[in-house]
Write a protein that holds these residues in place. Structure first.
Motif, PDB file in Angstrom:
ATOM      1  N   PRO A   9      92.641  38.896  21.328  1.00 26.42           N
ATOM      2  CA  PRO A   9      93.368  40.380  21.486  1.00 26.42           C
ATOM      3  C   PRO A   9      94.732  40.099  22.280  1.00 26.42           C
ATOM      4  O   PRO A   9      94.875  39.207  22.740  1.00 26.42           O
ATOM      5  N   ASN A  10      95.427  41.153  22.322  1.00 21.66           N
ATOM      6  CA  ASN A  10      96.526  41.304  22.940  1.00 21.66           C
ATOM      7  C   ASN A  10      96.509  40.974  24.564  1.00 21.66           C
ATOM      8  O   ASN A  10      95.438  41.209  25.116  1.00 21.66           O
ATOM      9  N   GLY A  11      97.188  40.091  25.263  1.00 24.96           N
ATOM     10  CA  GLY A  11      97.143  39.755  26.434  1.00 24.96           C
ATOM     11  C   GLY A  11      96.589  38.064  26.597  1.00 24.96           C
ATOM     12  O   GLY A  11      96.887  37.750  27.738  1.00 24.96           O
ATOM     13  N   HIS A  12      96.060  37.780  25.753  1.00 29.23           N
ATOM     14  CA  HIS A  12      95.480  36.420  25.884  1.00 29.23           C
ATOM     15  C   HIS A  12      96.432  35.433  25.644  1.00 29.23           C
ATOM     16  O   HIS A  12      97.514  35.851  24.621  1.00 29.23           O
ATOM     17  N   THR A  13      96.431  34.269  26.152  1.00 30.58           N
ATOM     18  CA  THR A  13      97.472  33.118  26.115  1.00 30.58           C
ATOM     19  C   THR A  13      97.328  32.529  24.669  1.00 30.58           C
ATOM     20  O   THR A  13      96.214  32.600  24.053  1.00 30.58           O
ATOM     21  N   CYS A  14      98.507  31.943  24.004  1.00 30.53           N
ATOM     22  CA  CYS A  14      98.360  31.525  22.777  1.00 30.53           C
ATOM     23  C   CYS A  14      99.356  30.451  22.742  1.00 30.53           C
ATOM     24  O   CYS A  14     100.246  30.336  23.295  1.00 30.53           O
ATOM     25  N   LEU A  15      99.277  29.728  21.486  1.00 30.72           N
ATOM     26  CA  LEU A  15     100.275  28.796  21.214  1.00 30.72           C
ATOM     27  C   LEU A  15     101.186  29.032  19.906  1.00 30.72           C
ATOM     28  O   LEU A  15     102.030  28.606  19.460  1.00 30.72           O
ATOM     29  N   ASP A  16     100.348  29.758  18.860  1.00 29.36           N
ATOM     30  CA  ASP A  16     100.725  30.154  17.709  1.00 29.36           C
ATOM     31  C   ASP A  16     100.385  31.664  17.246  1.00 29.36           C
ATOM     32  O   ASP A  16      99.516  32.072  17.721  1.00 29.36           O
TER      33      ASP A  16
ATOM     34  N   ARG B 127      95.124  38.511  16.920  1.00 32.97           N
ATOM     35  CA  ARG B 127      94.569  39.486  16.115  1.00 32.97           C
ATOM     36  C   ARG B 127      95.816  40.055  15.461  1.00 32.97           C
ATOM     37  O   ARG B 127      95.884  40.452  14.477  1.00 32.97           O
ATOM     38  N   SER B 128      96.736  40.266  16.291  1.00 32.52           N
ATOM     39  CA  SER B 128      98.251  41.030  15.886  1.00 32.52           C
ATOM     40  C   SER B 128      99.107  40.070  15.100  1.00 32.52           C
ATOM     41  O   SER B 128      99.939  40.587  14.780  1.00 32.52           O
ATOM     42  N   ARG B 129      98.894  38.915  15.270  1.00 32.90           N
ATOM     43  CA  ARG B 129      99.643  37.767  14.677  1.00 32.90           C
ATOM     44  C   ARG B 129     101.028  37.707  15.190  1.00 32.90           C
ATOM     45  O   ARG B 129     101.976  37.642  14.410  1.00 32.90           O
ATOM     46  N   CYS B 130     101.038  37.900  16.352  1.00 33.83           N
ATOM     47  CA  CYS B 130     102.353  38.173  17.026  1.00 33.83           C
ATOM     48  C   CYS B 130     102.068  37.168  18.672  1.00 33.83           C
ATOM     49  O   CYS B 130     101.423  37.834  19.393  1.00 33.83           O
TER      50      CYS B 130
ATOM     51  N   PHE C  43     102.131  34.913  24.955  1.00 34.67           N
ATOM     52  CA  PHE C  43     100.789  35.692  25.102  1.00 34.67           C
ATOM     53  C   PHE C  43     100.897  36.518  23.622  1.00 34.67           C
ATOM     54  O   PHE C  43     101.858  36.760  22.945  1.00 34.67           O
ATOM     55  N   CYS C  44      99.687  36.814  23.281  1.00 36.33           N
ATOM     56  CA  CYS C  44      99.409  37.969  22.228  1.00 36.33           C
ATOM     57  C   CYS C  44      99.886  39.038  22.439  1.00 36.33           C
ATOM     58  O   CYS C  44      99.476  39.563  23.487  1.00 36.33           O
ATOM     59  N   THR C  45     100.726  39.658  21.687  1.00 30.42           N
ATOM     60  CA  THR C  45     101.629  40.928  21.837  1.00 30.42           C
ATOM     61  C   THR C  45     101.421  41.672  20.477  1.00 30.42           C
ATOM     62  O   THR C  45     101.448  41.144  19.541  1.00 30.42           O
TER      63      THR C  45
END
Length: 158
Positions: A76-83, A88-91, A102-104
């Motif tokens: 979900p938004n707010g979690h760290t990401c690399l891709d 969930r937002s694909r952003c 971060f997921c935004t």
């Protein structure tokens, strides 16, 4: 007496068939797990769908979508990401000066817009600035983000 022997043989064969059918169902139930049970491969699940359902890497049997797709859990938004695909937002973008991403959420126009530096902050390229304008105010200063100006709203020195 011969009739009783045949009936007894027939009953034994019937019991043997019942045993074989019931043992086959038990093996089938053991190899096809229900939704929520831990799994490693899609083939282990009745739904033919084995995915993660949280940040935990453990995989579980999960239902397929109405389009018969097997979707993994996404952050979900707010979690760290690399891709982008992790979210969930694909952003997946930076949201401050740090390099961490971060997921935004996407914009109302479904665009994934990265965070940009505000006016007055040092920059090295136009793409880093909210104003998309990174220039040197004089020869002795470093490049800074400044608001666009002029009649045609261009990137001009103030």
């Amino acid at each position: 007496m011969a009739l009783a022997g045949r009936l007894l043989l027939l009953l034994l064969l019937l019991e043997l068939c019942k045993f074989l059918v019931s043992s086959g169902k038990k093996n089938q139930l053991l190899s096809h797990k229900v939704i929520g049970e831990p799994c490693q491969q899609h083939s282990e699940c009745q739904s033919n769908c084995c995915t993660t359902n949280s940040l935990n890497p453990q995989r579980f049997c999960s239902p397929q979508t109405i389009f018969l797709q097997c979707l993994s859990w996404r952050k979900p938004n707010g979690h760290t990401c690399l891709d982008h695909l992790e979210c969930r937002s694909r952003c997946c973008v930076t949201n401050n000066y740090a390099a961490q991403m971060f997921c935004t959420r996407k914009t109302i126009f479904l665009q994934c817009v990265p965070w940009r530096k505000p006016n007055g902050v040092y920059c090295t390229d136009h793409s880093e600035c909210q104003s998309k304008c990174c220039i040197r105010l004089n020869e002795a200063s470093r490049h800074r983000c400044i608001p666009q100006s002029g009649l045609l709203v261009q990137c001009l020195p103030l």
